[in-house]
Scaffold this motif. Structure first.
Motif, mmCIF file in Angstrom:
data_model
loop_
_atom_site.group_PDB
_atom_site.id
_atom_site.type_symbol
_atom_site.label_atom_id
_atom_site.label_comp_id
_atom_site.label_asym_id
_atom_site.label_seq_id
_atom_site.Cartn_x
_atom_site.Cartn_y
_atom_site.Cartn_z
ATOM 1 N N PHE A 104 -7.545 6.179 -4.567
ATOM 2 C CA PHE A 104 -8.963 6.332 -4.901
ATOM 3 C C PHE A 104 -9.606 7.393 -4.011
ATOM 4 O O PHE A 104 -10.770 7.313 -3.666
ATOM 5 C CB PHE A 104 -9.676 4.982 -4.734
ATOM 6 N N GLY A 105 -8.831 8.386 -3.635
ATOM 7 C CA GLY A 105 -9.366 9.445 -2.786
ATOM 8 C C GLY A 105 -9.452 9.018 -1.334
ATOM 9 O O GLY A 105 -8.838 8.047 -0.900
ATOM 10 N N SER A 106 -10.233 9.746 -0.573
ATOM 11 C CA SER A 106 -10.387 9.480 0.856
ATOM 12 C C SER A 106 -11.561 8.539 1.099
ATOM 13 O O SER A 106 -12.620 8.679 0.484
ATOM 14 C CB SER A 106 -10.610 10.790 1.620
ATOM 15 N N TYR A 107 -11.367 7.607 2.007
ATOM 16 C CA TYR A 107 -12.414 6.639 2.328
ATOM 17 C C TYR A 107 -13.550 7.325 3.081
ATOM 18 O O TYR A 107 -13.326 8.102 4.006
ATOM 19 C CB TYR A 107 -11.835 5.514 3.183
ATOM 20 N N ASP A 108 -14.772 7.036 2.677
ATOM 21 C CA ASP A 108 -15.954 7.552 3.359
ATOM 22 C C ASP A 108 -17.022 6.466 3.343
ATOM 23 O O ASP A 108 -17.299 5.883 2.293
ATOM 24 C CB ASP A 108 -16.473 8.820 2.671
ATOM 25 N N GLN A 155 0.853 -1.186 0.000
ATOM 26 C CA GLN A 155 0.000 0.000 0.000
ATOM 27 C C GLN A 155 0.888 1.236 0.000
ATOM 28 O O GLN A 155 1.797 1.361 0.816
ATOM 29 C CB GLN A 155 -0.906 0.002 1.230
ATOM 30 N N LEU A 156 0.641 2.136 -0.922
ATOM 31 C CA LEU A 156 1.422 3.364 -0.977
ATOM 32 C C LEU A 156 1.007 4.309 0.145
ATOM 33 O O LEU A 156 -0.146 4.287 0.584
ATOM 34 C CB LEU A 156 1.229 4.051 -2.332
ATOM 35 N N PRO A 157 1.944 5.136 0.611
ATOM 36 C CA PRO A 157 1.587 6.116 1.647
ATOM 37 C C PRO A 157 0.483 7.052 1.156
ATOM 38 O O PRO A 157 0.403 7.368 -0.027
ATOM 39 C CB PRO A 157 2.904 6.875 1.874
ATOM 40 N N ASP A 158 -0.363 7.469 2.063
ATOM 41 C CA ASP A 158 -1.456 8.396 1.763
ATOM 42 C C ASP A 158 -2.424 7.818 0.736
ATOM 43 O O ASP A 158 -3.002 8.541 -0.067
ATOM 44 C CB ASP A 158 -0.899 9.738 1.276
ATOM 45 N N SER A 159 -2.593 6.497 0.755
ATOM 46 C CA SER A 159 -3.540 5.845 -0.153
ATOM 47 C C SER A 159 -4.305 4.781 0.612
ATOM 48 O O SER A 159 -3.763 4.129 1.508
ATOM 49 C CB SER A 159 -2.807 5.206 -1.334
ATOM 50 N N GLY A 160 -5.568 4.602 0.251
ATOM 51 C CA GLY A 160 -6.374 3.581 0.894
ATOM 52 C C GLY A 160 -6.491 2.307 0.088
ATOM 53 O O GLY A 160 -7.115 1.349 0.536
ATOM 54 N N VAL A 161 -5.903 2.276 -1.108
ATOM 55 C CA VAL A 161 -5.975 1.084 -1.955
ATOM 56 C C VAL A 161 -4.829 0.148 -1.582
ATOM 57 O O VAL A 161 -3.671 0.568 -1.508
ATOM 58 C CB VAL A 161 -5.901 1.454 -3.448
ATOM 59 N N ILE A 162 -5.153 -1.104 -1.355
ATOM 60 C CA ILE A 162 -4.164 -2.055 -0.838
ATOM 61 C C ILE A 162 -4.261 -3.385 -1.580
ATOM 62 O O ILE A 162 -5.347 -3.777 -2.042
ATOM 63 C CB ILE A 162 -4.381 -2.259 0.684
ATOM 64 N N LEU A 163 -3.129 -4.051 -1.715
ATOM 65 C CA LEU A 163 -3.059 -5.380 -2.325
ATOM 66 C C LEU A 163 -2.793 -6.400 -1.225
ATOM 67 O O LEU A 163 -1.812 -6.281 -0.488
ATOM 68 C CB LEU A 163 -1.936 -5.432 -3.360
ATOM 69 N N THR A 164 -3.677 -7.380 -1.089
ATOM 70 C CA THR A 164 -3.481 -8.435 -0.098
ATOM 71 C C THR A 164 -3.762 -9.785 -0.738
ATOM 72 O O THR A 164 -4.340 -9.874 -1.825
ATOM 73 C CB THR A 164 -4.410 -8.265 1.123
ATOM 74 N N CYS A 165 -3.352 -10.828 -0.054
ATOM 75 C CA CYS A 165 -3.694 -12.163 -0.529
ATOM 76 C C CYS A 165 -5.154 -12.456 -0.181
ATOM 77 O O CYS A 165 -5.769 -11.765 0.639
ATOM 78 C CB CYS A 165 -2.766 -13.207 0.086
ATOM 79 N N LEU A 166 -5.689 -13.475 -0.799
ATOM 80 C CA LEU A 166 -7.097 -13.806 -0.606
ATOM 81 C C LEU A 166 -7.385 -14.204 0.837
ATOM 82 O O LEU A 166 -8.428 -13.841 1.398
ATOM 83 C CB LEU A 166 -7.493 -14.934 -1.564
ATOM 84 N N ASP A 167 -6.455 -14.920 1.463
ATOM 85 C CA ASP A 167 -6.665 -15.343 2.850
ATOM 86 C C ASP A 167 -6.766 -14.148 3.789
ATOM 87 O O ASP A 167 -7.634 -14.106 4.668
ATOM 88 C CB ASP A 167 -5.525 -16.259 3.303
#
Length: 282
Positions: free
Chosen positions: A144-148, A80-92
């Motif tokens: 993707f902007g700020s989470y709301d 996850q990049l700093p100042d971002s809410g988009v994240i890559l994780t494994c399915l588990d």
């Protein structure tokens, strides 16, 4: 295909699938885009120290857990990049021992209305798989902007990746079926109150409320609304004004900084001081 949600098996997953899992005893669901290789791109709160960028429920559980937050299977899980809410994780890590469900696209109106919960399907059609994965990976690098919870949540993220559709920025509620359901239930109860005299007791009241609730969900679906627009992912930040907002924020910060007073004298002032000095010497 169930009335509550659509359970799927891992073997059925294909890159670009919109998946979700229920959290906190079915109180809400967390959504993401499966991009292949047992990896999911999803949207949470922005990265903060100690939380690893996970959603609020995950953040709390990670703080209470004594174990390591690092994934033992995939080294890049949690990217996850700093100042971002988009994240890559494994399915588990995305499922957190929860059941896997598939979000349905292009469902008939009758099927949509039969669903007991919002945030499980839409009448809108999905774009091709390569376009969906491209949007998800692009947003992983650009945010993707700020989470709301109501205006820009994980379901909104997944819906945009699948369809490329957005609501105008001034709209109060996003594309999320969960948000529409959360707002629709109390509104349905409120607006159905005048029909009490027409309904046959509590059962009639419940029927009217349920009908208005389903109608409210349907008219707010992105496949039905007429005010949605197709936006290329490369133009997303400009469309939503994120760049403008960031520029304004930087301008405000710069304005709040104390102005630096120059110690250098202007040429005319230096000349005047020099003349006064010569006159005093004479």
């Amino acid at each position: 295909m169930g009335l509550l949600s659509h359970r799927v098996e891992r073997s059925e997953l294909k890159p670009s699938d919109h998946i979700y899992t229920w959290r906190a005893a079915y109180s809400y669901s967390h959504h993401g885009i499966y991009v292949g290789g047992s990896k999911v791109v999803h949207f949470t709160t922005k990265k903060e120290a100690g939380t690893g960028g996970l959603d609020s429920a995950v953040a709390i559980s990670s703080l209470l857990s004594a174990g390591s937050p690092e994934c033992p299977t995939f080294p890049d899980c949690g990217f996850q990049l700093p100042d971002s809410g988009v994240i890559l994780t494994c399915l588990d890590c995305f499922l957190r021992d929860g059941a896997l469900h598939g979000f349905e696209y292009g469902v008939p109106p009758a099927v949509f209305l039969a669903k007991l919960r919002g945030g499980t399907c839409t009448t809108a059609a999905s774009d091709p798989a390569d376009a969906v994965v491209h949007r998800a990976m692009y947003l992983l690098q650009n945010g993707f902007g700020s989470y709301d919870v109501f205006e820009n949540n994980c379901e909104d993220f997944a819906l945009y990746c699948k369809t490329g559709l957005l609501l105008p920025p001034e709209k109060g509620i996003g594309r999320s079926g969960q948000a529409a359901s959360a707002v629709g239930v109390p509104l349905a109860a409120l607006f159905s109150t005048p029909f009490r005299l027409m309904s046959a007791g509590p059962l009639g009241m419940a029927a009217v409320t349920a009908g208005m609730y389903c109608a409210g969900r349907y008219i707010t679906d992105i496949g039905v609304r007429k005010d949605v627009v197709k936006v290329e992912v490369e133009n997303l930040s400009a469309h939503l004004g994120w760049r403008r907002a960031k520029a304004e924020e930087e301008w405000v910060k710069k304005k709040q900084q104390p102005a630096k007073v120059s110690t250098r004298l202007l040429p005319l002032k230096r000349k005047r001081d020099s003349d006064l000095h010569l006159q005093s010497v004479k």
